[in-house]
Design an enzyme around this catalytic site. Sequence first.
Site, PDB file in Angstrom:
ATOM      1  N   ASN A 150       0.798  -1.227   0.000  1.00  0.00           N
ATOM      2  CA  ASN A 150       0.000   0.000   0.000  1.00  0.00           C
ATOM      3  C   ASN A 150       0.831   1.278   0.000  1.00  0.00           C
ATOM      4  O   ASN A 150       0.353   2.320  -0.430  1.00  0.00           O
ATOM      5  CB  ASN A 150      -1.029  -0.014   1.140  1.00  0.00           C
ATOM      6  CG  ASN A 150      -0.393   0.041   2.499  1.00  0.00           C
ATOM      7  OD1 ASN A 150       0.719  -0.444   2.692  1.00  0.00           O
ATOM      8  ND2 ASN A 150      -1.079   0.625   3.457  1.00  0.00           N
ATOM      9  N   GLU A 248       4.756  -4.002  12.232  1.00  0.00           N
ATOM     10  CA  GLU A 248       3.743  -2.937  12.214  1.00  0.00           C
ATOM     11  C   GLU A 248       2.573  -3.484  11.408  1.00  0.00           C
ATOM     12  O   GLU A 248       2.743  -3.899  10.263  1.00  0.00           O
ATOM     13  CB  GLU A 248       4.296  -1.650  11.608  1.00  0.00           C
ATOM     14  CG  GLU A 248       5.197  -0.872  12.558  1.00  0.00           C
ATOM     15  CD  GLU A 248       4.578  -0.554  13.909  1.00  0.00           C
ATOM     16  OE1 GLU A 248       3.356  -0.320  13.990  1.00  0.00           O
ATOM     17  OE2 GLU A 248       5.319  -0.566  14.917  1.00  0.00           O
ATOM     18  N   CYS A 282      -2.892   1.956   6.512  1.00  0.00           N
ATOM     19  CA  CYS A 282      -3.051   1.362   7.842  1.00  0.00           C
ATOM     20  C   CYS A 282      -3.630   2.385   8.808  1.00  0.00           C
ATOM     21  O   CYS A 282      -4.247   2.037   9.798  1.00  0.00           O
ATOM     22  CB  CYS A 282      -1.719   0.835   8.344  1.00  0.00           C
ATOM     23  SG  CYS A 282      -0.428   2.075   8.267  1.00  0.00           S
ATOM     24  N   GLU A 458       8.871   2.738  14.268  1.00  0.00           N
ATOM     25  CA  GLU A 458       9.674   2.956  13.071  1.00  0.00           C
ATOM     26  C   GLU A 458       9.862   4.455  12.865  1.00  0.00           C
ATOM     27  O   GLU A 458       9.255   5.270  13.543  1.00  0.00           O
ATOM     28  CB  GLU A 458       8.954   2.386  11.849  1.00  0.00           C
ATOM     29  CG  GLU A 458       8.772   0.887  11.904  1.00  0.00           C
ATOM     30  CD  GLU A 458       8.465   0.299  10.550  1.00  0.00           C
ATOM     31  OE1 GLU A 458       7.299   0.201  10.190  1.00  0.00           O
ATOM     32  OE2 GLU A 458       9.435  -0.062   9.842  1.00  0.00           O
TER      33      GLU A 458
HETATM   34  P1  NAD Z   1       0.083  -8.983   4.148  1.00  0.00           P
HETATM   35  O1  NAD Z   1       0.195  -9.316   5.583  1.00  0.00           O
HETATM   36  O2  NAD Z   1      -0.777  -9.829   3.295  1.00  0.00           O
HETATM   37  O3  NAD Z   1       1.515  -8.983   3.455  1.00  0.00           O
HETATM   38  C1  NAD Z   1       2.584  -8.209   3.926  1.00  0.00           C
HETATM   39  C2  NAD Z   1       3.892  -8.825   3.482  1.00  0.00           C
HETATM   40  O4  NAD Z   1       4.035 -10.088   4.140  1.00  0.00           O
HETATM   41  C3  NAD Z   1       3.969  -9.124   1.990  1.00  0.00           C
HETATM   42  O5  NAD Z   1       5.278  -8.894   1.537  1.00  0.00           O
HETATM   43  C4  NAD Z   1       3.640 -10.605   1.929  1.00  0.00           C
HETATM   44  O6  NAD Z   1       4.179 -11.255   0.784  1.00  0.00           O
HETATM   45  C5  NAD Z   1       4.319 -11.097   3.187  1.00  0.00           C
HETATM   46  N1  NAD Z   1       3.801 -12.376   3.693  1.00  0.00           N
HETATM   47  C6  NAD Z   1       2.609 -12.971   3.432  1.00  0.00           C
HETATM   48  N2  NAD Z   1       2.530 -14.160   4.077  1.00  0.00           N
HETATM   49  C7  NAD Z   1       3.690 -14.305   4.760  1.00  0.00           C
HETATM   50  C8  NAD Z   1       4.206 -15.314   5.629  1.00  0.00           C
HETATM   51  N3  NAD Z   1       3.511 -16.408   5.916  1.00  0.00           N
HETATM   52  N4  NAD Z   1       5.423 -15.127   6.170  1.00  0.00           N
HETATM   53  C9  NAD Z   1       6.137 -14.005   5.917  1.00  0.00           C
HETATM   54  N5  NAD Z   1       5.712 -13.036   5.086  1.00  0.00           N
HETATM   55  C10 NAD Z   1       4.500 -13.182   4.523  1.00  0.00           C
HETATM   56  O7  NAD Z   1      -0.365  -7.448   4.072  1.00  0.00           O
HETATM   57  P2  NAD Z   1      -0.702  -6.588   2.783  1.00  0.00           P
HETATM   58  O8  NAD Z   1      -2.033  -7.015   2.261  1.00  0.00           O
HETATM   59  O9  NAD Z   1       0.464  -6.575   1.858  1.00  0.00           O
HETATM   60  O10 NAD Z   1      -0.812  -5.127   3.399  1.00  0.00           O
HETATM   61  C11 NAD Z   1      -1.964  -4.621   3.987  1.00  0.00           C
HETATM   62  C12 NAD Z   1      -1.872  -4.697   5.502  1.00  0.00           C
HETATM   63  O11 NAD Z   1      -0.720  -4.000   5.937  1.00  0.00           O
HETATM   64  C13 NAD Z   1      -3.033  -4.034   6.214  1.00  0.00           C
HETATM   65  O12 NAD Z   1      -3.435  -4.844   7.282  1.00  0.00           O
HETATM   66  C14 NAD Z   1      -2.439  -2.740   6.730  1.00  0.00           C
HETATM   67  O13 NAD Z   1      -3.078  -2.199   7.864  1.00  0.00           O
HETATM   68  C15 NAD Z   1      -1.047  -3.145   7.034  1.00  0.00           C
HETATM   69  N6  NAD Z   1      -0.158  -1.997   7.061  1.00  0.00           N
HETATM   70  C16 NAD Z   1       0.353  -1.603   8.264  1.00  0.00           C
HETATM   71  C17 NAD Z   1       1.181  -0.500   8.336  1.00  0.00           C
HETATM   72  C18 NAD Z   1       1.754  -0.052   9.661  1.00  0.00           C
HETATM   73  O14 NAD Z   1       2.779   0.614   9.641  1.00  0.00           O
HETATM   74  N7  NAD Z   1       1.146  -0.392  10.776  1.00  0.00           N
HETATM   75  C19 NAD Z   1       1.501   0.213   7.180  1.00  0.00           C
HETATM   76  C20 NAD Z   1       0.966  -0.220   5.974  1.00  0.00           C
HETATM   77  C21 NAD Z   1       0.152  -1.340   5.923  1.00  0.00           C
END
Ligand code: NAD
Length: 477
Positions: A150, A248, A282, A458
């Site tokens: 995102n 995060e 997020c 962060e």
């Molecule tokens: P996601 O959890 O699906 O994926 C995040 C990353 O993790 C990707 O690179 C993905 O390939 C990897 N991943 C997936 N399965 C994994 C596993 N089993 N082991 C290790 N890595 C794995 O999230 P998304 O859909 O890419 O992003 C959206 C989410 O991110 C939302 O929940 C949003 O709130 C959160 N987000 C949080 C912040 C923050 O700083 N708090 C910032 C941006 C987005």
Amino acid sequence: MLHTVSIVNGKSLGGAGDSITVKNPSDLSEIVGEVTFSTPETAQEAVQAARVAFPKWRRLTGDERGRYLYAMGEALERHLDEVATLASQEMGKPLAEMKGEVIRGVNLLKYYAAEGVRAVGHVIPSSAQNVLQYTKRVPLGVAALITPWNFPVAIPIWKLAPALICGNTVVWKPAENASLSAYKLMEVFMEAGLPEGVVNLVIGRGQDVGAYLSEEAPIDVLSFTGSTGTGLSVAAGCARRNVKYQTEMGGKNAAIVLNDADLETTLPAIISGAFRSAGQKCTATSRVIVEEEIFEPFIESFIENMKAVKLGHALEHGTYLGPVASKEQFEKVQHYVQLAKSEADVIYENQEAIGYDGYYIHPLIITGVSSDHRLFQEEIFGPVVTVMKVKNFDEAIHLLNQTPYGLSGSVFTNNISHALRFLDEADIGMVRVNLETAGVEYQAPFGGMKQSSSHTREQGQAALDFYSIVKTCAIKY
Ligand code: NAD
């Protein structure tokens, strides 16, 4: 057409995994590129390359490492338009917003570049005679970075830049549907002439490459941003091996509107928090909790202000929000839209035709659900907002805190007591008064509470603590 693969030791590696064709979520008839995924074997090579590069990189002076970061920032500035356009085409963020994100990336690189010549410790008086005692921050080693789609530019950079300036080397695994932007960023960074192996990109799937990095790879530190479900499993994989980690994760952010709020300034902030990036931040505003006396004028003004919110193609001038990023996102958000239409009262839904076949979701404002309803509790990550009426400030704070998440939140008021009580009593990391829930700054610490974070931070100076460890040194003279 751009074809992306992993980059290890500065060289592109053919991926051994499956390939996907990336279609523009704003217009599915447009092919943006091709992604070939790597397998955990490539991640293993990348970790090895980072391990080999580490001793030399850590021995550079902070000033020398800083110069590489400045060069990375300058390269990114030169390619701003290209990077922003590609990212917009890959995940649908409106171009103007995406350009702002790239500029933030440049600022982050410059901010951390300057840290190369700042203090890395303190002198602490010893109780013994003739002993010099001081602390010194040192790097941890190989840092694995797992990032979401995102913020395809800013999030990788807010991990990469502090990791590098502290003297770590990096293996970066971006989200599957930000792979094209990640490859482009790596190409840009390579113009800075970084030594081989200092930054390695592994284009891979989360369930294999991501899982390998968090559960098995010989790394020293891991930083993850993504959903709470994935984050908790990543954290468990690291904790089992005593690898330092930070996660995060998700949010269910609320804005509270009190009776004395100035609606003229409140509404644009709430709408921006809820609908910019199609609600896929997020820190997006997903719940609005409104005190009862102002409820009716608030709703009237909300609907009136929505006239300016244009849903459209991400590259078109004047688009306020574009499509959601992918088919999976579209299906997930549509599920909540259907749930809202069957179980809640719809206050507003824009029905204007778009003119493109893309993953468009019309902004939706709903009310009439209880505080334990899924729409009030679960992260939707799309342009859907739930509004709730409350009797007073205390009830508002109670509802705000009544979710498992604790990332960001706002109160809109001119009452200083309520503003200060909100800052104290909201169980969230980013607390804001008369400002939207999103829109945080790179030089300040960022992170959540409860299920939104591993309770680390962060950005700002906090990132330097995460990517290093303090040694306490003592010298008898
Ligand atoms: P996601 O959890 O699906 O994926 C995040 C990353 O993790 C990707 O690179 C993905 O390939 C990897 N991943 C997936 N399965 C994994 C596993 N089993 N082991 C290790 N890595 C794995 O999230 P998304 O859909 O890419 O992003 C959206 C989410 O991110 C939302 O929940 C949003 O709130 C959160 N987000 C949080 C912040 C923050 O700083 N708090 C910032 C941006 C987005």
